[in-house]
Write a protein that holds these residues in place. Structure first.
Motif, PDB file in Angstrom:
ATOM      1  N   GLU A  95       0.865  -1.194   0.017  1.00  0.00           N
ATOM      2  CA  GLU A  95       0.053   0.155   0.036  1.00  0.00           C
ATOM      3  C   GLU A  95       0.782   1.144  -0.109  1.00  0.00           C
ATOM      4  O   GLU A  95       0.541   2.202  -0.748  1.00  0.00           O
ATOM      5  CB  GLU A  95      -1.044  -0.022   1.200  1.00  0.00           C
ATOM      6  CG  GLU A  95      -2.065  -1.080   1.404  1.00  0.00           C
ATOM      7  CD  GLU A  95      -2.854  -0.872   0.129  1.00  0.00           C
ATOM      8  OE1 GLU A  95      -3.405   0.031  -0.394  1.00  0.00           O
ATOM      9  OE2 GLU A  95      -2.844  -1.907  -0.774  1.00  0.00           O
ATOM     10  N   TYR A  96       1.715   1.199   0.930  1.00  0.00           N
ATOM     11  CA  TYR A  96       2.902   2.283   0.539  1.00  0.00           C
ATOM     12  C   TYR A  96       3.454   2.673  -0.528  1.00  0.00           C
ATOM     13  O   TYR A  96       3.581   3.597  -1.430  1.00  0.00           O
ATOM     14  CB  TYR A  96       4.009   1.967   1.775  1.00  0.00           C
ATOM     15  CG  TYR A  96       5.224   3.067   1.568  1.00  0.00           C
ATOM     16  CD1 TYR A  96       4.911   4.290   2.368  1.00  0.00           C
ATOM     17  CD2 TYR A  96       6.223   2.834   1.321  1.00  0.00           C
ATOM     18  CE1 TYR A  96       6.022   5.301   2.365  1.00  0.00           C
ATOM     19  CE2 TYR A  96       7.547   3.729   1.150  1.00  0.00           C
ATOM     20  CZ  TYR A  96       7.069   4.956   1.848  1.00  0.00           C
ATOM     21  OH  TYR A  96       8.334   5.971   1.905  1.00  0.00           O
ATOM     22  N   ALA A  97       3.663   1.583  -1.470  1.00  0.00           N
ATOM     23  CA  ALA A  97       4.177   1.585  -2.637  1.00  0.00           C
ATOM     24  C   ALA A  97       3.292   2.489  -3.407  1.00  0.00           C
ATOM     25  O   ALA A  97       3.507   3.101  -4.666  1.00  0.00           O
ATOM     26  CB  ALA A  97       4.514   0.399  -3.213  1.00  0.00           C
ATOM     27  N   LYS A  98       1.980   1.991  -3.511  1.00  0.00           N
ATOM     28  CA  LYS A  98       0.875   2.404  -4.211  1.00  0.00           C
ATOM     29  C   LYS A  98       0.750   3.670  -4.077  1.00  0.00           C
ATOM     30  O   LYS A  98       0.542   4.674  -4.992  1.00  0.00           O
ATOM     31  CB  LYS A  98      -0.563   1.547  -3.877  1.00  0.00           C
ATOM     32  CG  LYS A  98      -0.576   0.364  -4.803  1.00  0.00           C
ATOM     33  CD  LYS A  98      -2.057  -0.090  -4.857  1.00  0.00           C
ATOM     34  CE  LYS A  98      -2.584  -0.746  -3.476  1.00  0.00           C
ATOM     35  NZ  LYS A  98      -3.909  -1.798  -3.868  1.00  0.00           N
ATOM     36  N   ASP A  99       0.563   4.157  -2.621  1.00  0.00           N
ATOM     37  CA  ASP A  99       0.442   5.611  -2.439  1.00  0.00           C
ATOM     38  C   ASP A  99       1.576   6.446  -2.709  1.00  0.00           C
ATOM     39  O   ASP A  99       1.355   7.739  -3.147  1.00  0.00           O
ATOM     40  CB  ASP A  99       0.364   5.705  -1.090  1.00  0.00           C
ATOM     41  CG  ASP A  99      -0.855   5.176  -0.322  1.00  0.00           C
ATOM     42  OD1 ASP A  99      -1.819   4.780  -1.068  1.00  0.00           O
ATOM     43  OD2 ASP A  99      -0.894   4.768   1.039  1.00  0.00           O
ATOM     44  N   ASN A 100       2.660   6.151  -2.900  1.00  0.00           N
ATOM     45  CA  ASN A 100       3.908   6.631  -3.357  1.00  0.00           C
ATOM     46  C   ASN A 100       4.394   6.444  -4.611  1.00  0.00           C
ATOM     47  O   ASN A 100       5.489   6.964  -5.082  1.00  0.00           O
ATOM     48  CB  ASN A 100       5.139   6.406  -2.301  1.00  0.00           C
ATOM     49  CG  ASN A 100       4.711   7.163  -1.013  1.00  0.00           C
ATOM     50  OD1 ASN A 100       4.621   8.252  -0.648  1.00  0.00           O
ATOM     51  ND2 ASN A 100       4.281   6.061  -0.083  1.00  0.00           N
ATOM     52  N   LYS A 101       3.766   5.820  -5.650  1.00  0.00           N
ATOM     53  CA  LYS A 101       3.978   5.566  -6.927  1.00  0.00           C
ATOM     54  C   LYS A 101       4.656   6.770  -7.537  1.00  0.00           C
ATOM     55  O   LYS A 101       5.740   6.480  -8.220  1.00  0.00           O
ATOM     56  CB  LYS A 101       2.774   4.897  -7.674  1.00  0.00           C
ATOM     57  CG  LYS A 101       3.207   4.794  -9.161  1.00  0.00           C
ATOM     58  CD  LYS A 101       1.948   4.189  -9.747  1.00  0.00           C
ATOM     59  CE  LYS A 101       1.729   4.231 -11.171  1.00  0.00           C
ATOM     60  NZ  LYS A 101       1.340   5.206 -11.968  1.00  0.00           N
ATOM     61  N   GLU A 102       3.971   7.984  -7.569  1.00  0.00           N
ATOM     62  CA  GLU A 102       4.150   9.059  -8.410  1.00  0.00           C
ATOM     63  C   GLU A 102       5.832   9.489  -7.809  1.00  0.00           C
ATOM     64  O   GLU A 102       6.429   9.799  -8.636  1.00  0.00           O
ATOM     65  CB  GLU A 102       3.198  10.094  -8.333  1.00  0.00           C
ATOM     66  CG  GLU A 102       2.057   9.843  -8.991  1.00  0.00           C
ATOM     67  CD  GLU A 102       2.047   9.427 -10.410  1.00  0.00           C
ATOM     68  OE1 GLU A 102       3.091  10.034 -11.114  1.00  0.00           O
ATOM     69  OE2 GLU A 102       1.431   8.278 -10.890  1.00  0.00           O
ATOM     70  N   VAL A 103       5.931   9.458  -6.438  1.00  0.00           N
ATOM     71  CA  VAL A 103       7.146   9.891  -6.039  1.00  0.00           C
ATOM     72  C   VAL A 103       8.241   8.780  -6.291  1.00  0.00           C
ATOM     73  O   VAL A 103       9.365   9.401  -6.675  1.00  0.00           O
ATOM     74  CB  VAL A 103       7.044  10.084  -4.371  1.00  0.00           C
ATOM     75  CG1 VAL A 103       8.296  10.489  -3.884  1.00  0.00           C
ATOM     76  CG2 VAL A 103       5.904  11.077  -4.071  1.00  0.00           C
ATOM     77  N   PHE A 104       7.738   7.676  -6.133  1.00  0.00           N
ATOM     78  CA  PHE A 104       8.983   6.615  -6.457  1.00  0.00           C
ATOM     79  C   PHE A 104       9.503   6.734  -8.115  1.00  0.00           C
ATOM     80  O   PHE A 104      10.550   6.422  -8.282  1.00  0.00           O
ATOM     81  CB  PHE A 104       8.259   5.246  -6.437  1.00  0.00           C
ATOM     82  CG  PHE A 104       8.353   4.760  -5.032  1.00  0.00           C
ATOM     83  CD1 PHE A 104       8.513   5.801  -4.024  1.00  0.00           C
ATOM     84  CD2 PHE A 104       7.695   3.577  -4.689  1.00  0.00           C
ATOM     85  CE1 PHE A 104       8.394   5.206  -2.688  1.00  0.00           C
ATOM     86  CE2 PHE A 104       7.598   2.921  -3.579  1.00  0.00           C
ATOM     87  CZ  PHE A 104       7.863   3.810  -2.510  1.00  0.00           C
ATOM     88  N   MET A 105       8.521   7.340  -8.948  1.00  0.00           N
ATOM     89  CA  MET A 105       8.913   7.067 -10.302  1.00  0.00           C
ATOM     90  C   MET A 105       9.067   8.411 -10.886  1.00  0.00           C
ATOM     91  O   MET A 105       9.152   8.471 -12.183  1.00  0.00           O
ATOM     92  CB  MET A 105       7.703   6.193 -11.016  1.00  0.00           C
ATOM     93  CG  MET A 105       7.561   4.876 -10.519  1.00  0.00           C
ATOM     94  SD  MET A 105       9.063   4.038 -11.014  1.00  0.00           S
ATOM     95  CE  MET A 105       8.773   3.301 -12.820  1.00  0.00           C
ATOM     96  N   GLU A 106       9.142   9.504 -10.115  1.00  0.00           N
ATOM     97  CA  GLU A 106       9.025  10.868 -10.561  1.00  0.00           C
ATOM     98  C   GLU A 106      10.396  11.016 -11.562  1.00  0.00           C
ATOM     99  O   GLU A 106      10.492  11.677 -12.430  1.00  0.00           O
ATOM    100  CB  GLU A 106       9.227  11.957  -9.515  1.00  0.00           C
ATOM    101  CG  GLU A 106      10.429  11.967  -8.709  1.00  0.00           C
ATOM    102  CD  GLU A 106      10.106  12.810  -7.547  1.00  0.00           C
ATOM    103  OE1 GLU A 106       9.219  13.611  -7.425  1.00  0.00           O
ATOM    104  OE2 GLU A 106      11.064  12.636  -6.540  1.00  0.00           O
ATOM    105  N   ASN A 107      11.543  10.305 -11.207  1.00  0.00           N
ATOM    106  CA  ASN A 107      12.640  10.666 -12.180  1.00  0.00           C
ATOM    107  C   ASN A 107      12.782   9.711 -13.246  1.00  0.00           C
ATOM    108  O   ASN A 107      13.429   9.464 -14.044  1.00  0.00           O
ATOM    109  CB  ASN A 107      13.906  10.556 -11.415  1.00  0.00           C
ATOM    110  CG  ASN A 107      13.858  11.536 -10.470  1.00  0.00           C
ATOM    111  OD1 ASN A 107      13.441  12.825 -10.546  1.00  0.00           O
ATOM    112  ND2 ASN A 107      14.372  11.322  -9.029  1.00  0.00           N
ATOM    113  N   GLN A 108      11.613   8.583 -13.429  1.00  0.00           N
ATOM    114  CA  GLN A 108      11.581   7.615 -14.670  1.00  0.00           C
ATOM    115  C   GLN A 108      11.014   8.393 -15.690  1.00  0.00           C
ATOM    116  O   GLN A 108       9.916   8.939 -15.991  1.00  0.00           O
ATOM    117  CB  GLN A 108      10.800   6.642 -14.059  1.00  0.00           C
ATOM    118  CG  GLN A 108      10.584   5.297 -15.111  1.00  0.00           C
ATOM    119  CD  GLN A 108      11.660   4.662 -15.659  1.00  0.00           C
ATOM    120  OE1 GLN A 108      12.618   4.861 -15.357  1.00  0.00           O
ATOM    121  NE2 GLN A 108      11.407   4.005 -16.676  1.00  0.00           N
TER     122      GLN A 108
END
Length: 168
Positions: A95-108
């Motif tokens: 769930e943490y990964a889902k909530d933070n998907k945009e942040v996680f992938m912002e540099n992708q």
């Protein structure tokens, strides 16, 4: 394992979730076809949850994501792990990964086409980006229109449609 039962019931019917084994799970963050989707794999060692689960992003699904981004996602997940040691945390991590998907992938970068060539026209929304079609040469809109004009509504070319071209 209580957590296993819980995960099965929470994610039942969720196509993003896969149980690889009773101690190993995958979750896809993002819709399939989303260029920023990624897959997390969580495996439980015998001493889990007293010890950290093994989190991996080695799935083939992630092969377009740069290793730096994978590493930063794993680092952020490990912070969550540290905060939740001793408790069942697989659901929390997914769930943490889902909530933070945009942040996680912002540099992708979204265009994960390996060869960056300048001849791919941008701004052609009528060309769906699909891996299989890339080998065909791109037709410009006017070329497409000409083709469409030559075909009748069934997509059949009328007899002799190309005779004119021969004269030219």
């Amino acid at each position: 394992q209580m957590e296993l039962e819980a995960l099965r019931s929470i994610y039942e019917g969720d196509l993003c979730f896969r149980e690889l084994s009773p101690v190993s799970f995958q979750y896809r963050i993002g819709e399939s076809g989303d260029p920023k989707a990624f897959l997390i794999e969580v495996s439980w060692p015998e001493t889990y949850p007293q010890t950290a689960p093994v989190i991996s992003m080695d799935a083939f699904f992630n092969n377009t994501i740069s290793s730096a981004i994978k590493q930063s996602i794993l680092d952020k997940l490990m912070v969550e792990v540290e905060a939740n040691l001793g408790t069942a945390m697989t659901y929390t991590l997914f769930e943490y990964a889902k909530d933070n998907k945009e942040v996680f992938m912002e540099n992708q970068p979204v265009n994960t086409v390996t060869s960056v060539s300048n001849n791919i026209p941008t701004g052609t929304p009528d060309v769906p980006p699909s891996k299989k079609k890339e080998k065909k040469e791109q037709l410009s809109k006017s070329q497409k229109r000409k083709l469409a004009d030559k075909t009748d509504n069934k997509g059949e070319l009328p007899r002799g449609w190309n005779w004119v071209d021969v004269i030219k």
